[in-house]
Design a protein around this motif. Structure first.
Motif, mmCIF file in Angstrom:
data_model
loop_
_atom_site.group_PDB
_atom_site.id
_atom_site.type_symbol
_atom_site.label_atom_id
_atom_site.label_comp_id
_atom_site.label_asym_id
_atom_site.label_seq_id
_atom_site.Cartn_x
_atom_site.Cartn_y
_atom_site.Cartn_z
ATOM 1 N N LEU A 168 -3.701 -1.102 10.061
ATOM 2 C CA LEU A 168 -3.399 -2.081 9.008
ATOM 3 C C LEU A 168 -2.676 -1.453 7.815
ATOM 4 C CD1 LEU A 168 -6.880 -3.851 9.022
ATOM 5 C CD2 LEU A 168 -4.738 -4.800 9.923
ATOM 6 N N LYS A 169 -2.641 -0.101 7.812
ATOM 7 C CA LYS A 169 -2.114 0.630 6.646
ATOM 8 C C LYS A 169 -2.852 0.198 5.372
ATOM 9 C CE LYS A 169 2.548 1.798 8.271
ATOM 10 N NZ LYS A 169 2.158 1.844 9.695
ATOM 11 N N ALA A 170 -4.159 0.142 5.490
ATOM 12 C CA ALA A 170 -4.996 -0.281 4.370
ATOM 13 C C ALA A 170 -4.824 0.657 3.187
ATOM 14 C CB ALA A 170 -6.460 -0.330 4.805
ATOM 15 N N THR A 171 -4.869 0.080 1.991
ATOM 16 C CA THR A 171 -4.719 0.867 0.764
ATOM 17 C C THR A 171 -6.034 1.007 0.005
ATOM 18 O OG1 THR A 171 -4.126 -1.080 -0.569
ATOM 19 C CG2 THR A 171 -2.327 0.101 0.519
ATOM 20 N N LEU A 201 -4.186 5.128 2.208
ATOM 21 C CA LEU A 201 -5.254 4.836 1.252
ATOM 22 C C LEU A 201 -4.905 5.342 -0.144
ATOM 23 C CD1 LEU A 201 -8.304 5.680 3.509
ATOM 24 C CD2 LEU A 201 -7.757 3.415 2.573
ATOM 25 N N GLN A 202 -4.934 4.427 -1.106
ATOM 26 C CA GLN A 202 -4.647 4.763 -2.493
ATOM 27 C C GLN A 202 -5.888 4.720 -3.372
ATOM 28 O OE1 GLN A 202 -1.620 1.974 -3.698
ATOM 29 N NE2 GLN A 202 -0.260 2.506 -2.004
ATOM 30 N N TRP A 228 -5.656 12.259 4.447
ATOM 31 C CA TRP A 228 -6.322 11.565 3.342
ATOM 32 C C TRP A 228 -6.097 12.312 2.046
ATOM 33 C CZ3 TRP A 228 -11.030 12.749 0.474
ATOM 34 C CH2 TRP A 228 -11.485 11.685 -0.316
ATOM 35 N N ASN A 229 -5.769 11.572 0.982
ATOM 36 C CA ASN A 229 -5.553 12.150 -0.346
ATOM 37 C C ASN A 229 -6.878 12.139 -1.097
ATOM 38 O OD1 ASN A 229 -4.831 12.915 -2.908
ATOM 39 N ND2 ASN A 229 -3.273 11.333 -3.191
ATOM 40 N N PRO A 254 -8.636 14.460 -10.118
ATOM 41 C CA PRO A 254 -9.772 15.064 -9.404
ATOM 42 C C PRO A 254 -11.089 14.544 -9.978
ATOM 43 C CG PRO A 254 -8.163 16.723 -10.078
ATOM 44 C CD PRO A 254 -7.789 15.465 -10.786
ATOM 45 N N ILE A 255 -12.121 14.483 -9.143
ATOM 46 C CA ILE A 255 -13.408 14.021 -9.656
ATOM 47 C C ILE A 255 -13.958 15.039 -10.645
ATOM 48 C CG2 ILE A 255 -13.891 12.736 -7.542
ATOM 49 C CD1 ILE A 255 -15.937 14.870 -6.835
#
Length: 298
Positions: A168-171, A201-202, A228-229, A254-255
């Motif tokens: 689905l190229k989910a974001t 994924l954004q 995955w970013n 970054p977290i």
């Protein structure tokens, strides 16, 4: 409205009794299968019909209705009663007004930079605020595409969830810390039958449960090789009492962590929009940074 998956748990009937008493609910919409049990509980039962024939679905989809806007004088009236999770006390009914609902969804849209190009894939149940507001109502009001799985289907096959994300190229992902632990184990099972690419994924929201640094590190280790970013990971904090959203960590960063006794606590960012948050003690005295207390939200 009762979802079919909810009724799989015997204790859910106890919860329905509490809702009936607290919210003075009279009618209940559910599958015919549960008529006798719900009538015994004193509900006026309304049968949830099975999915209509495809011709009826096509008729509905191809003839969208013109939106009817709520008259301004009704904005502060109650849209629905949302029960808290009960993680710190017994579930409580929260009165959600139309104004509060729209305001919170607007904050979500703006904080996450959502648009009509966004695509969410979710498995969260609609009886949970993150599922109802985050996975269903936010896509409806933005609007953007939403692909919703049954919770039981995600639990049975989290690898399928990863494959659908690719297809689905989910974001957008939205889920608790445990979702990322489940997906970590799913990836560790070995090669997939088809390519899994998570580069689309954004925004990967992590909330509802404590966000653990260990979970983030373990998921990153197995997901980064799948493109995955890691900076799409966004710790969040919310409460049913505040509709849903209270705080998000900033996008594309970054977290951040803070030292808490012997371990590192993950930051959930700052309050969004006009929300104000204070941490008070039991005497309603403002606490210092890093001190634990009661969360007060305005």
């Amino acid at each position: 409205i009762v979802s079919p998956d909810s009724m799989l748990k015997a204790e859910y009937f106890n919860f329905l009794r509490e809702i009936k008493s607290g919210a003075e609910t009279h009618k209940i919409l559910a599958l015919e299968t549960y008529r006798s049990e719900l009538v015994k509980e004193g509900f006026e039962f309304v049968s949830m019909t099975e999915t209509p024939p495809s011709s009826e679905q096509d008729k509905f989809i191809n003839n969208p209705q013109t939106p009817k806007y709520l008259p301004a004088h009704l904005n502060d009236q109650i849209a629905f009663v949302q029960f808290s999770s009960g993680s710190t006390s017994e579930p409580k009914g929260v009165l959600i007004s139309h104004t509060a609902l729209i305001e919170n969804i607007t904050q979500i849209k703006e904080s996450l930079e959502l648009s009509n190009r966004s695509i969410i894939i979710s498995w969260l149940p609609f009886f949970h605020d993150m599922g109802l507001i985050g996975s269903l109502l936010t896509p409806l009001l933005t609007p953007f595409d939403a692909h919703i799985l049954k919770p039981i289907d995600f639990i049975k096959s989290p690898r399928r969830f990863l494959q659908l994300t690719t297809k689905l190229k989910a974001t957008i992902w939205l889920g608790p810390d445990s979702m990322y632990r489940i997906l970590t184990k799913a990836i560790e099972q070995g090669p997939f039958e088809s390519t899994v690419d998570l580069s689309s994924l954004q925004v990967c929201i992590c909330g509802s449960e404590p966000v653990l640094l260990r979970t983030f590190n373990q998921f990153s280790e197995v997901a980064i090789p799948l493109s995955w970013n890691s900076m799409s990971f966004i710790p969040a904090y919310g409460q049913a009492e505040n509709v849903l959203l209270t705080a998000f960590a900033p996008l594309r960063t970054p977290i951040k962590t803070h030292k808490k006794s012997k371990h590192l606590a993950v930051s959930c960012g700052k309050p969004v929009g006009k929300s104000k948050v204070q941490i008070l003690d039991e005497n309603q005295k403002l606490l210092k940074d890093s001190e634990e207390g009661l969360v007060w939200i305005q």
